[in-house]
Design a protein around this motif. Sequence first.
Motif, mmCIF file in Angstrom:
data_model
loop_
_atom_site.group_PDB
_atom_site.id
_atom_site.type_symbol
_atom_site.label_atom_id
_atom_site.label_comp_id
_atom_site.label_asym_id
_atom_site.label_seq_id
_atom_site.Cartn_x
_atom_site.Cartn_y
_atom_site.Cartn_z
ATOM 1 N N LYS A 100 -61.201 -9.224 -29.240
ATOM 2 C CA LYS A 100 -60.011 -9.532 -30.028
ATOM 3 C C LYS A 100 -58.932 -10.178 -29.169
ATOM 4 O O LYS A 100 -58.851 -9.951 -27.964
ATOM 5 N N VAL A 101 -58.082 -10.964 -29.841
ATOM 6 C CA VAL A 101 -56.901 -11.543 -29.212
ATOM 7 C C VAL A 101 -55.695 -11.006 -29.984
ATOM 8 O O VAL A 101 -55.661 -11.070 -31.210
ATOM 9 N N TYR A 102 -54.744 -10.454 -29.252
ATOM 10 C CA TYR A 102 -53.541 -9.878 -29.843
ATOM 11 C C TYR A 102 -52.366 -10.829 -29.655
ATOM 12 O O TYR A 102 -52.277 -11.527 -28.635
ATOM 13 N N ALA A 103 -51.450 -10.818 -30.602
ATOM 14 C CA ALA A 103 -50.307 -11.729 -30.610
ATOM 15 C C ALA A 103 -49.513 -11.650 -29.310
ATOM 16 O O ALA A 103 -49.405 -10.587 -28.707
ATOM 17 N N PRO A 104 -48.931 -12.773 -28.900
ATOM 18 C CA PRO A 104 -48.068 -12.785 -27.710
ATOM 19 C C PRO A 104 -46.822 -11.932 -27.924
ATOM 20 O O PRO A 104 -46.466 -11.602 -29.058
ATOM 21 N N ALA A 105 -46.149 -11.606 -26.833
ATOM 22 C CA ALA A 105 -44.893 -10.850 -26.888
ATOM 23 C C ALA A 105 -43.839 -11.665 -27.615
ATOM 24 O O ALA A 105 -43.919 -12.886 -27.689
ATOM 25 N N ASP A 106 -42.852 -10.993 -28.157
ATOM 26 C CA ASP A 106 -41.752 -11.676 -28.832
ATOM 27 C C ASP A 106 -40.451 -11.204 -28.221
ATOM 28 O O ASP A 106 -40.069 -10.063 -28.443
ATOM 29 N N PRO A 107 -39.766 -11.965 -27.428
ATOM 30 C CA PRO A 107 -40.124 -13.302 -26.958
ATOM 31 C C PRO A 107 -41.162 -13.214 -25.841
ATOM 32 O O PRO A 107 -41.150 -12.262 -25.071
ATOM 33 N N PRO A 108 -42.042 -14.199 -25.769
ATOM 34 C CA PRO A 108 -43.064 -14.176 -24.716
ATOM 35 C C PRO A 108 -42.457 -14.518 -23.352
ATOM 36 O O PRO A 108 -41.395 -15.134 -23.278
ATOM 37 N N PRO A 109 -43.156 -14.118 -22.283
ATOM 38 C CA PRO A 109 -42.677 -14.447 -20.939
ATOM 39 C C PRO A 109 -42.860 -15.925 -20.598
ATOM 40 O O PRO A 109 -42.440 -16.367 -19.551
ATOM 41 N N VAL A 110 -43.510 -16.668 -21.486
ATOM 42 C CA VAL A 110 -43.700 -18.110 -21.326
ATOM 43 C C VAL A 110 -43.240 -18.769 -22.615
ATOM 44 O O VAL A 110 -43.070 -18.101 -23.631
ATOM 45 N N PRO A 111 -43.033 -20.073 -22.628
ATOM 46 C CA PRO A 111 -42.632 -20.734 -23.873
ATOM 47 C C PRO A 111 -43.613 -20.437 -25.004
ATOM 48 O O PRO A 111 -44.827 -20.407 -24.800
ATOM 49 N N LYS A 112 -43.090 -20.191 -26.186
ATOM 50 C CA LYS A 112 -43.902 -19.781 -27.346
ATOM 51 C C LYS A 112 -45.089 -20.719 -27.594
ATOM 52 O O LYS A 112 -46.179 -20.264 -27.893
ATOM 53 N N GLU A 113 -44.891 -22.012 -27.431
ATOM 54 C CA GLU A 113 -45.984 -22.955 -27.699
ATOM 55 C C GLU A 113 -47.112 -22.861 -26.666
ATOM 56 O O GLU A 113 -48.206 -23.343 -26.893
ATOM 57 N N LYS A 114 -46.861 -22.228 -25.531
ATOM 58 C CA LYS A 114 -47.883 -22.069 -24.493
ATOM 59 C C LYS A 114 -48.435 -20.647 -24.442
ATOM 60 O O LYS A 114 -49.359 -20.361 -23.693
ATOM 61 N N ALA A 115 -47.869 -19.715 -25.221
ATOM 62 C CA ALA A 115 -48.251 -18.306 -25.173
ATOM 63 C C ALA A 115 -49.690 -18.109 -25.639
ATOM 64 O O ALA A 115 -50.125 -18.715 -26.611
ATOM 65 N N LEU A 116 -50.417 -17.242 -24.940
ATOM 66 C CA LEU A 116 -51.828 -16.998 -25.232
ATOM 67 C C LEU A 116 -52.119 -15.578 -25.698
ATOM 68 O O LEU A 116 -53.211 -15.301 -26.167
#
Length: 109
Positions: free
Chosen positions: A21-37
Amino acid sequence: MGIDPNFRTSRQVTGDHSGHKVYAPADPPPVPKEKALGIHGTIVGVDFDLCLADGSCITACPVNVFQWYDTPGHPASEKKADPINEQACIFCMACVNVCPVAAIDVKPP
């Protein structure tokens, strides 16, 4: 700050990758949202947005849970330690103990 230890219950599953499984990135992510994995894996979770790809977890793991996965353009690193074989985990915690950015969390199913 490391991986969110509650990601299994606090984040949505956003997909599947190589059988985990892949879980949603943090909000806000530690990287730009468009690059979050997000976080990959459930038994062995790796926060791809924190992973610096130093390879210590791959070297430390006695059962080969991890494999390199290319992530071109990601600001933290252009490859990640992907827990493609998380079912083989023996819960030795070697990967957790050696990760320099605390990007890994291991919990038995």
